[in-house]
Design an enzyme around this catalytic site. Sequence first.
Site, PDB file in Angstrom:
ATOM      1  N   TYR A 193      10.815  62.630  47.893  1.00 38.13           N
ATOM      2  CA  TYR A 193      11.310  63.412  49.027  1.00 38.13           C
ATOM      3  C   TYR A 193      12.060  64.642  48.526  1.00 38.13           C
ATOM      4  O   TYR A 193      11.853  65.761  49.010  1.00 38.13           O
ATOM      5  CB  TYR A 193      12.214  62.536  49.898  1.00 38.13           C
ATOM      6  CG  TYR A 193      12.932  63.275  50.988  1.00 38.13           C
ATOM      7  CD1 TYR A 193      12.249  63.770  52.102  1.00 38.13           C
ATOM      8  CD2 TYR A 193      14.315  63.493  50.915  1.00 38.13           C
ATOM      9  CE1 TYR A 193      12.914  64.456  53.106  1.00 38.13           C
ATOM     10  CE2 TYR A 193      14.981  64.168  51.903  1.00 38.13           C
ATOM     11  CZ  TYR A 193      14.287  64.647  52.999  1.00 38.13           C
ATOM     12  OH  TYR A 193      14.952  65.338  53.986  1.00 38.13           O
ATOM     13  N   GLU A 207      17.050  62.289  61.462  1.00 43.12           N
ATOM     14  CA  GLU A 207      18.454  62.562  61.133  1.00 43.12           C
ATOM     15  C   GLU A 207      19.376  61.874  62.141  1.00 43.12           C
ATOM     16  O   GLU A 207      20.427  61.345  61.773  1.00 43.12           O
ATOM     17  CB  GLU A 207      18.723  64.066  61.112  1.00 43.12           C
ATOM     18  CG  GLU A 207      18.046  64.818  59.977  1.00 43.12           C
ATOM     19  CD  GLU A 207      18.611  64.488  58.599  1.00 43.12           C
ATOM     20  OE1 GLU A 207      19.623  63.766  58.507  1.00 43.12           O
ATOM     21  OE2 GLU A 207      18.026  64.954  57.612  1.00 43.12           O
ATOM     22  N   TRP A 266      20.434  57.554  53.959  1.00 37.36           N
ATOM     23  CA  TRP A 266      19.145  58.221  54.092  1.00 37.36           C
ATOM     24  C   TRP A 266      18.030  57.402  53.459  1.00 37.36           C
ATOM     25  O   TRP A 266      16.882  57.424  53.910  1.00 37.36           O
ATOM     26  CB  TRP A 266      19.208  59.611  53.477  1.00 37.36           C
ATOM     27  CG  TRP A 266      17.949  60.397  53.668  1.00 37.36           C
ATOM     28  CD1 TRP A 266      17.140  60.884  52.693  1.00 37.36           C
ATOM     29  CD2 TRP A 266      17.348  60.797  54.914  1.00 37.36           C
ATOM     30  NE1 TRP A 266      16.075  61.551  53.248  1.00 37.36           N
ATOM     31  CE2 TRP A 266      16.186  61.516  54.613  1.00 37.36           C
ATOM     32  CE3 TRP A 266      17.697  60.609  56.253  1.00 37.36           C
ATOM     33  CZ2 TRP A 266      15.354  62.054  55.596  1.00 37.36           C
ATOM     34  CZ3 TRP A 266      16.872  61.147  57.247  1.00 37.36           C
ATOM     35  CH2 TRP A 266      15.718  61.853  56.909  1.00 37.36           C
TER      36      TRP A 266
END
Length: 208
Positions: free
Chosen positions: A35, A57, A65
């Site tokens: 990522y 988000e 995350w």
Amino acid sequence: MSYKSIQNPRQRPRRSPKGEGGRCPWAEAELQHHYHDTEWGVPSHDDRHLFEMLILEGAQAGLSWSTILKKRENYRAAYHSFDATRIARYTAKDQARLLANAGIVRNRLKVGASVLNARAFLAVQAEFGRFDRYLWAFVGGRPIQHNLKKHTQIPVRTAESDALSKDLKLRGFKFVGTTICYAFMQATGLVNDHLVTCPRHAACAKLA
């Protein structure tokens, strides 16, 4: 605990202050490596991708995350590849389906917000032609280039994220506090917060 009261997990590593291979220190595992190396900080103008990141988000609030990245493919399947038009038509039955899906974050407020956000997203598209045209105006149409040497220098909010958060809320979006908005801006390349020691800093700067 509110999201604003915690630090962005992509900005405060738990272990070494120097990432593997010169990466930003928050990229601690293989999934995060990919990522970080291919998406984070890359300027995005694709409305579907922007909508996906806005929803993810918001889903991250209060979580790490890495948790969201592990569930990302499940989210794509559950949310029809983040088709905002389709999600905006979700009924109570659809939301119940999502809440029964162990592959995503089963939070009633977040699931409800995703549907409201799809409707608000479509309203922005109708007004501006594209969501990216609306979004990028908050940074003057070009990515903000930070030249930071330490992870401790990376902010969790800025005047731009404050303004974006305020406007999104006025438009009916949920889970768009300024800290969430700043993480969203980092993720979609409105701001380049790769450390200058990270190879991706220069790579993303060239894309500006």
